[in-house]
Design an enzyme around this catalytic site. Structure first.
Site, PDB file in Angstrom:
ATOM      1  N   HIS A 220       0.786  -1.073  -0.008  1.00  0.00           N
ATOM      2  CA  HIS A 220       0.012  -0.070  -0.043  1.00  0.00           C
ATOM      3  C   HIS A 220       0.936   1.220  -0.074  1.00  0.00           C
ATOM      4  O   HIS A 220       1.378   1.913   1.168  1.00  0.00           O
ATOM      5  CB  HIS A 220      -1.042  -0.103   1.298  1.00  0.00           C
ATOM      6  CG  HIS A 220      -2.105   1.027   1.245  1.00  0.00           C
ATOM      7  ND1 HIS A 220      -3.396   0.793   1.370  1.00  0.00           N
ATOM      8  CD2 HIS A 220      -1.950   2.154   0.598  1.00  0.00           C
ATOM      9  CE1 HIS A 220      -4.270   1.695   1.124  1.00  0.00           C
ATOM     10  NE2 HIS A 220      -3.401   2.471   0.959  1.00  0.00           N
TER      11      HIS A 220
ATOM     12  N   ASP B 278       0.649   2.492   3.708  1.00  0.00           N
ATOM     13  CA  ASP B 278       0.025   3.501   3.089  1.00  0.00           C
ATOM     14  C   ASP B 278       0.683   5.017   3.107  1.00  0.00           C
ATOM     15  O   ASP B 278       0.408   5.994   3.476  1.00  0.00           O
ATOM     16  CB  ASP B 278      -1.458   3.874   4.049  1.00  0.00           C
ATOM     17  CG  ASP B 278      -2.136   4.850   3.396  1.00  0.00           C
ATOM     18  OD1 ASP B 278      -2.171   4.914   2.316  1.00  0.00           O
ATOM     19  OD2 ASP B 278      -3.307   4.872   4.216  1.00  0.00           O
TER      20      ASP B 278
HETATM   21 ZN   LIG Z   1      -6.907   4.324   1.294  1.00  0.00          ZN
END
Ligand SMILES: [Zn+2]
Length: 429
Positions: free
Chosen positions: A60, A305
């Site tokens: 991610h 992320d």
């Molecule tokens: Zn997201």
């Protein structure tokens, strides 16, 4: 022939013991692992009994290119990845334009080939322009090299669209990777709907905004027979929904970020947008449920992320600034220092959450150190203690809430496909 000999490594054997080994690499593949390997004419790197792990895998990451080159490029984002010990990363498709056609995917693949320092697996979007209105052509995107399908950045709003996506993905044996967020429940929030939001009188995003969509989607995944993966899980109710779904035999996997494991909304010191991300830092109870979920296998692995923004954007008011923080260059030392050194998890577990677990969840042929495997490796100095200094990041994004934190466990050398992708300057290897 390209060959490399790593002398005096420390690595985990199959029994989970740290052992001293030499590793020989030829043409990008590990060809020998032994107590002692006699050098021939390879390039020799003596790592002096430092830890050698499989290169980390981050499924991610936001590389921002095309369209967001002020925040990050494929080149700078992958330099940051290599510095952090990552050898494989998956790039989210919320770029401008979105990789939603074969042509866009071809362009992206070419750009990756030209500029990336580590392996990049590109996501294609589930819907055109991530608008949630029309499914993309999954088959042609798969052929063009899409890793999986995601509309990350936004949730897929209707059950009908999600079911159609899952059926299409199941048909070609691909995964749906979901950012779970119901737009009708966002409440124009900038942080979690909890103590910080109340104290500062700003709108909060409730936990149900995420969990209700996960609860919906696991049932849809069951109906479609699809691999459904939950991005950046953040609430205790979400963990419960995934746990129940796994018990029911539904093919669901989940990831958690280092920041959701390390911080909760009580830790936000003030109106500083470096603590603003989506999903937001939740309550202490939520954070504890994430740790428990990781330990009991409900949550499969850790993903950063990584979401770079410019300093200018992050200096805006908490309510106005964009969501997201960077993570590639700090994930391992933060987790090593605050989870392994404090005894919450073992070093082997941490390595697994960053390597073999994401590889297994998505059937990737990476994440292990064995004869015959791809030579993707990170060499970690567990003793070296340094202070996180965002000004030294290779990422264009300096937006982190961890600036100034002291950590041990810094990567010193990254090898991708048997080639050096990054090495620490001061280490005389
Ligand atoms: Zn997201």
């Amino acid at each position: 022939m390209m060959s490399l000999l790593l002398k005096n490594t420390k690595l985990f054997n199959e029994a989970g013991e740290l052992v001293k080994k030499d590793i020989k690499i030829e043409n990008g593949i590990i060809v020998q692992i032994s107590d002692f390997i006699q050098p021939e004419n390879e390039q020799i790197i003596d790592v002096d009994e430092k830890l050698v792990t499989p290169g980390f895998i981050d499924l991610h990451v936001h590389l921002r290119e095309p369209g967001g080159e002020k925040k990050e490029t494929i080149e700078t984002g992958t330099m940051a990845a290599a510095k952090g010990g990552y050898t494989t990363i998956a790039a989210m498709p919320n770029t401008r334009p979105v990789p939603d056609t074969k042509d866009q995917m071809d362009w992206l693949q070419k750009r990756i080939k030209e500029t990336a320092k580590v392996r990049v697996l590109p996501y294609a979007s589930i819907t055109y322009r991530e608008l949630g209105e029309e499914l993309t052509d999954f088959e042609s995107l798969k052929e063009a090299g899409a890793f999986a399908f995601s509309d990350d950045g936004v949730g897929v709003q209707t059950a009908g669209m999600m079911l159609a996506a899952m059926k299409a993905a199941a048909k070609i044996n691909m995964a749906i990777v979901a950012h779970c967020e119901d737009n009708s429940l966002i409440n124009k929030g900038a942080v979690h709907d909890g103590v910080f939001a109340q104290n500062h009188q700003i709108n909060g995003i409730p936990s149900v905004c995420e969990s209700v969509q996960i609860a919906r989607d696991v049932l849809l995944a069951e109906a479609a027979g699809c691999h459904y993966h939950v991005c950046h899980i953040s609430t205790k109710e979400s963990v419960r929904a995934v746990r129940d779904a796994k018990r029911a035999g539904i093919h669901v996997t989940a990831e958690v970020t280092p920041h959701h494991l390390l911080l909760c909304d009580e830790d936000i010191p003030g109106l500083d947008a470096n603590y603003k991300m989506n999903p937001p830092l939740r309550s202490r109870e939520d954070r504890d449920a994430l740790i428990k979920g990781l330990l009991d296998g409900t949550i499969d692995f850790i993903a950063t992320d990584h979401a770079p923004h410019t300093a200018e954007e992050k200096a805006w008011k908490m309510t106005e600034a964009p969501f997201g923080i960077v993570g590639l260059e700090t994930a391992f030392p933060l987790l090593y220092t605050h989870f392994v050194q404090s005894g919450k998890i073992t070093l082997q577990q941490l390595i697994d959450y960053l390597t073999i677990k994401p590889a297994e969840a998505f059937n990737l042929p990476y994440g292990k150190i064995e004869v015959g495997s791809v030579a993707d490796l990170a060499v970690i100095d567990l003793e070296n203690e340094e202070t996180i200094d965002s000004s030294t990041f290779l990422s264009k994004g300096k937006n982190t809430p961890f600036n100034g934190w002291n950590c041990k466990g810094w990567n010193v050398l990254t090898i991708v496909n048997g080639k050096i992708a990054w090495e620490k300057e001061s280490v005389a290897l």
